[in-house]
Motif scaffolding. Structure first.
Motif: not given
Length: 559
Positions: A459, A463-469, A546, A550
């Protein structure tokens, strides 16, 4: 704190009971048995991937425990615990991943130690090369079983280092220690004195060998490519039989690895040494492996292959008081002293660059390892005339056989007995511990940088795959369906309960849910401050939160 090593354990590396008996199996079993019997540390440490593997380790060493000792398990997922023994020992040269794994913990926490066996394969060569780019430290060691091996390893590492300098600039430094410690044998395991004479007489009677006949013994795998091509030995034995007018029996105690070779071994013996009685025995049987030495007058091993690095069977022959005739090859050069413990027979190989076609075809896979070895074996010549002369000298001089045998027995006890070898291992581990205290650390981990750039936290890499962390400022609330029943239901389904061992317990999850219910909303940071005592627990807690999000039990909201 003990200054010892945790043994990275899997049965295959330490067991001689399998169908394929290799030198590394004998060496691994001998090492483990002797560490248990002669090691000076208070405890024994096992680094294993499961509780079942650890229990197998405990069962394996139980017969060897001569006094009560602590036996401790270090799970593979807890490398941080390796700081307790101070070193992890792996029975091969593949140390790079252990060094990278340590970088996730603390590079000064423990040492990494391995040992060489066969080094000619492309996989082992790759593992040796990786020691240049991996975060090896001055307190790590790759034990070389002979100076011949050390020279080869240093040569490969130097060539690879020079290539990397040419490719990337800046010549990498070779930091890993390369101490020379031989493999060992348990001299006390073999019959001695009157017991040996009795065992030898019995075996000779069973095999139809007269007391005045000469028995020449070979022990090892019966394979022309990976141990010793038998025909030069057969030719020398036939010539010796003709010249000395002596009845010679050749016992080959081993096992034929490739069924295609069985008729060749047996037929070629009839063709090339018809005057010699060729006897084949299964050297995998413990009774034969321990007692066959007592039936012999002379040991012979004309190793001519690139997989051999040390040669354990000449040491076993020496421990049994046999004079040895061996090729002047690899580790044999150091174990058998010419004209003292036996005779070393000269060898000749092609000049450098004469086998580059074999190298490229092995690299690209068009030649497999046994075929590659076979080609190099057939290009290695052992001096048959010199071997014949050595055989004749020993056959005709029983007093010389006795004197050389006693020289060899004494040498085996002083240098190659496992008690001596294990003491050398433990001394090395103590020295590595001392170096860890003060030596400069190579490639210290920089804050915020991945411990292993090619195996970082997914991640961070993605990390750029998701909207936010998830962040500590985010607020957590219960959803409308958040009930204890739903959480329990998730645990009954395999693909919703998967990975539970990497999350916090369900009990703690229930406590967190009750706390959030009481307060209406709680920040991630507050949850962490209450339920995570260290970085590892924080990581587990982040994943757990998470997980609950989920499956709709928690909802992330703003302040």
């Amino acid at each position: 704190m003990d200054t010892t090593a945790a043994v990275l354990y899997n049965k295959e590396g330490y067991d001689t009971g399998g169908k394929k008996l290799l030198g590394r199996h004998s060496a691994g079993e001998g090492f483990l048995k002797s560490l248990v019997q002669h090691g000076q540390a208070d405890g024994l440490y096992c680094f294993a991937d499961s509780a079942a593997t650890f229990q197998e380790f405990c069962s394996r060493i139980q017969p060897w425990l001569q006094q009560p000792r602590k036996v401790l398990w270090i799970p593979a997922e807890r490398p941080d615990l390796l700081s307790q023994p101070g070193t992890i020992y792996r029975p091969d040269p593949s140390l790079a991943n252990l060094a990278w794994g340590r970088r996730f913990v603390d590079q000064r926490a423990y040492s990494v130690c391995g040992v060489t066996h066969t080094i000619g394969t492309k996989y082992v060569m790759g593992a040796i090369g990786e020691l240049i780019s991996a975060p090896m430290q001055p307190w790590d060691a790759l034990i070389c079983t002979s100076n011949a091996v050390k020279t080869a390893v240093e040569g490969v590492m130097t060539e690879w280092s020079e290539y990397l300098a040419q490719r990337n600039g800046g010549k990498p430094e070779i930091l890993v220690k390369l101490p020379v410690i031989p493999l060992g044998v348990d001299c006390s395991a073999f019959p001695q004195g009157a017991e040996a004479i009795k065992a030898g007489d019995r075996q000779r009677r069973e095999l139809g060998i007269s007391p005045d006949d000469i028995v020449v013994l070979f022990v090892g795998r019966l394979t022309f490519s990976a141990k010793a091509h038998p025909v030069p030995m057969y030719l020398a034995l036939e010539r010796a039989a003709q010249q000395t007018k002596t009845k010679i029996h050749l016992i080959q105690a081993g096992w034929i690895e490739d069924p295609r070779e069985e008729p060749d071994f047996k037929n070629s013996a009839k063709i090339f040494c018809p005057s010699v009685n060729a006897i084949f025995l299964d050297g995998r049987q413990p009774e034969i492996r321990i007692n066959i030495w007592s039936a012999a007058d002379i040991f012979i091993s004309l190793s001519d292959n690139i997989q051999e690095t040390f040669g354990l069977t000449p040491i076993e022959a020496m421990a049994n008081g046999l004079p040895a005739i061996v090729s002047d090859w690899n580790g044999y050069k150091e174990s058998v002293r010419h004209e003292i413990d036996g005779f070393r027979i000269p060898t000749v190989i092609p000049p450098p660059s004469a086998c580059l076609d074999l190298a490229i075809n092995y690299l690209d896979g068009s030649l497999n390892w046994p075929t590659y070895m076979g080609h190099t074996s057939l290009a290695t010549a052992v001096d048959i005339e010199a071997c014949t002369r050595a055989l004749c000298v020993l056959i005709e001089n029983p007093e010389l056989r006795k004197q050389m045998g006693e020289n060899a027995r004494q040498r085996a006890r002083e240098i190659y007995d496992w008690k001596v070898v294990i003491a050398a291992y433990e001394q090395l581990w103590r020295e590595l511990a001392e170096i860890r205290v003060s030596a400069p650390e190579s490639a210290p981990l920089k804050p915020g940088k991945p411990p292993y750039p090619l195996g970082d936290d997914p991640f961070r890499v993605l990390g750029h795959y998701s909207t936010q962390a998830l962040s500590n400022e985010m607020m957590l609330r219960l959803s409308a369906i958040a009930t204890p029943q739903i959480l329990k239901q998730l645990q009954t389904i395999w693909f919703t309960s998967f990975g539970g061992d990497r999350r916090i317990s369900v009990k703690i999850q229930m406590e967190i849910l009750r706390a959030i219910e009481q307060q209406g909303a709680v920040s991630v940071g507050v949850v962490l401050s209450r339920y995570a005592a260290n970085e590892q627990e924080s990581a587990s807690l982040y994943r757990t939160l998470l997980y609950l999000v989920k499956f709709g039990i928690l909802v992330i909201g703003n302040r």
